[in-house]
Design an enzyme around this catalytic site. Structure first.
Site, PDB file in Angstrom:
ATOM      1  N   LYS A   1       0.479  -1.681  -0.095  1.00  0.00           N
ATOM      2  CA  LYS A   1      -0.073   0.300   0.281  1.00  0.00           C
ATOM      3  C   LYS A   1       0.903   1.258   0.659  1.00  0.00           C
ATOM      4  CE  LYS A   1      -2.167  -0.923   4.084  1.00  0.00           C
ATOM      5  NZ  LYS A   1      -0.846  -2.453   4.491  1.00  0.00           N
TER       6      LYS A   1
ATOM      7  N   ARG B   1      -9.008   1.146   9.213  1.00  0.00           N
ATOM      8  CA  ARG B   1      -8.779  -0.164   9.867  1.00  0.00           C
ATOM      9  C   ARG B   1      -9.633  -0.833  10.642  1.00  0.00           C
ATOM     10  NH1 ARG B   1      -2.583   0.812   9.685  1.00  0.00           N
ATOM     11  NH2 ARG B   1      -1.368  -1.423   9.907  1.00  0.00           N
TER      12      ARG B   1
ATOM     13  N   ARG C   1      11.944  -5.660   4.314  1.00  0.00           N
ATOM     14  CA  ARG C   1      12.010  -4.966   4.165  1.00  0.00           C
ATOM     15  C   ARG C   1      12.963  -3.455   4.877  1.00  0.00           C
ATOM     16  NH1 ARG C   1       5.637  -2.558   4.823  1.00  0.00           N
ATOM     17  NH2 ARG C   1       5.927  -2.899   7.518  1.00  0.00           N
TER      18      ARG C   1
ATOM     19  N   ARG D   1      12.266  -2.030  10.567  1.00  0.00           N
ATOM     20  CA  ARG D   1      10.668  -0.865  11.358  1.00  0.00           C
ATOM     21  C   ARG D   1      10.558  -1.839  12.312  1.00  0.00           C
ATOM     22  NH1 ARG D   1       4.956  -0.079   8.153  1.00  0.00           N
ATOM     23  NH2 ARG D   1       4.555  -1.099  10.177  1.00  0.00           N
TER      24      ARG D   1
ATOM     25  N   ARG E   1       0.609  -8.794  14.092  1.00  0.00           N
ATOM     26  CA  ARG E   1      -0.113  -7.368  13.231  1.00  0.00           C
ATOM     27  C   ARG E   1      -1.250  -8.519  11.855  1.00  0.00           C
ATOM     28  NH1 ARG E   1       5.243  -5.576  10.725  1.00  0.00           N
ATOM     29  NH2 ARG E   1       3.636  -3.425   9.131  1.00  0.00           N
TER      30      ARG E   1
HETATM   31  P1  AMP Z   1       1.972   0.877   9.124  1.00  0.00           P
HETATM   32  O1  AMP Z   1       2.647   1.750   8.659  1.00  0.00           O
HETATM   33  O2  AMP Z   1       0.306   0.937   8.017  1.00  0.00           O
HETATM   34  O3  AMP Z   1       1.687  -0.640   8.843  1.00  0.00           O
HETATM   35  O4  AMP Z   1       0.827   0.704  10.890  1.00  0.00           O
HETATM   36  C1  AMP Z   1       1.626   0.882  12.424  1.00  0.00           C
HETATM   37  C2  AMP Z   1       1.554   0.596  12.434  1.00  0.00           C
HETATM   38  O5  AMP Z   1       0.567   2.128  13.148  1.00  0.00           O
HETATM   39  C3  AMP Z   1       0.225  -0.376  12.947  1.00  0.00           C
HETATM   40  O6  AMP Z   1       0.291  -1.888  13.474  1.00  0.00           O
HETATM   41  C4  AMP Z   1      -1.173   0.382  14.325  1.00  0.00           C
HETATM   42  O7  AMP Z   1      -0.093  -0.449  15.177  1.00  0.00           O
HETATM   43  C5  AMP Z   1      -0.754   1.606  13.725  1.00  0.00           C
HETATM   44  N1  AMP Z   1      -1.762   2.222  13.291  1.00  0.00           N
HETATM   45  C6  AMP Z   1      -1.273   2.972  11.724  1.00  0.00           C
HETATM   46  N2  AMP Z   1      -2.996   2.839  11.351  1.00  0.00           N
HETATM   47  C7  AMP Z   1      -3.529   3.105  11.984  1.00  0.00           C
HETATM   48  C8  AMP Z   1      -5.071   2.747  12.212  1.00  0.00           C
HETATM   49  N3  AMP Z   1      -5.705   3.731  11.194  1.00  0.00           N
HETATM   50  N4  AMP Z   1      -5.093   2.931  13.006  1.00  0.00           N
HETATM   51  C9  AMP Z   1      -4.858   2.043  14.163  1.00  0.00           C
HETATM   52  N5  AMP Z   1      -4.254   1.709  14.314  1.00  0.00           N
HETATM   53  C10 AMP Z   1      -2.512   2.074  13.074  1.00  0.00           C
END
Ligand code: AMP
Length: 216
Positions: free
Chosen positions: A15, A90, A129, A162, A173
């Site tokens: 994404k 989400r 990654r 990360r 996750r």
């Molecule tokens: P991502 O970079 O999208 O994988 O997001 C990394 C982490 O940020 C996720 O595992 C969540 O802990 C938090 N996070 C990002 N977007 C959201 C969201 N829309 N709702 C809740 N937590 C989020």
């Protein structure tokens, strides 16, 4: 009118990579709530302090933190902006609240695009990654390597893994994705705005397919 494209798909589906490419090539803005939260954690803001323990566990950060962030973003965005939402909504609460925010700001969710990738590919992508902690550019040791190993093409800083790409956290996750976020595919299907894209191939191929899905 402000147009929002929601990108759905598992962690590692691409994404962020696809959204950032499309944003680079045109006027659309890449909105990554994960990147916004990581920045907030780095800067020690109240949102960052509230979010950190959830992110470290691979859990979702509480909805109010996200809704404040997205509410502010929509309030500040130009009236004709095209926004690529990567990682928001989400869960169903966030999707419903996004509809309310969209109405309030005279925007529309134009499409929800689901990036489909088999789990074996997701695991390989997350394991390899690498990210730039300074500018956020994303690489993969095998499939999307930087020009010089370990160094960001964009800004020259050293790349990192990360914090939440550790094997235990990746597993968590993916469970959270299956339980909370995957049901949004059916949710958006009902709105008639959902399009599926095969995102298991090369980045350029996924970018082209997503562009087609945005335009159809
Ligand atoms: P991502 O970079 O999208 O994988 O997001 C990394 C982490 O940020 C996720 O595992 C969540 O802990 C938090 N996070 C990002 N977007 C959201 C969201 N829309 N709702 C809740 N937590 C989020």
């Amino acid at each position: 009118m402000m147009k929002i494209f929601v990108f759905l798909g598992a962690p590692g589906a691409g994404k962020g990579t696809v959204a950032s490419r499309i944003a680079e090539q045109g006027d659309a803005l890449h909105v990554s709530t994960g990147a916004m939260l990581r920045e907030a954690v780095k800067n020690g803001t109240p949102a960052g302090l509230a979010a950190k323990s959830y992110m470290d566990k691979g859990a979702l950060v509480p909805d109010p933190v996200l809704l404040d962030m997205i509410g502010e973003l929509l309030a500040d965005a130009p009236a004709d902006a095209e926004l690529l939402f990567d990682g928001f909504p989400r869960n169903e609460t966030q999707a419903e609240q996004l509809e309310a925010l969209v109405r309030k700001h005279g925007a529309t969710v134009a499409r929800a695009i689901c990036l489909d990738v088999p789990e074996t590919v997701v695991l390989r992508r997350l394991g390899g990654r690498r990210v730039c902690p300074v500018c956020g550019m994303v690489f993969h040791v095998e499939t999307l390597p930087p020009k010089q190993a370990g160094v960001c093409d964009g800004c020259g800083n050293p790349l990192a893994i990360r914090d939440d790409d550790k094997p235990e956290t990746i597993k968590r996750r993916l469970e959270v994705y299956a339980a909370k976020t995957e049901p949004l595919i059916a949710w958006y299907e009902k709105t008639g705005k959902l399009r599926h894209v095969d995102a298991s191939g090369e980045v350029d191929a996924s970018v082209a397919l997503v562009r087609d899905a945005m335009a159809d």
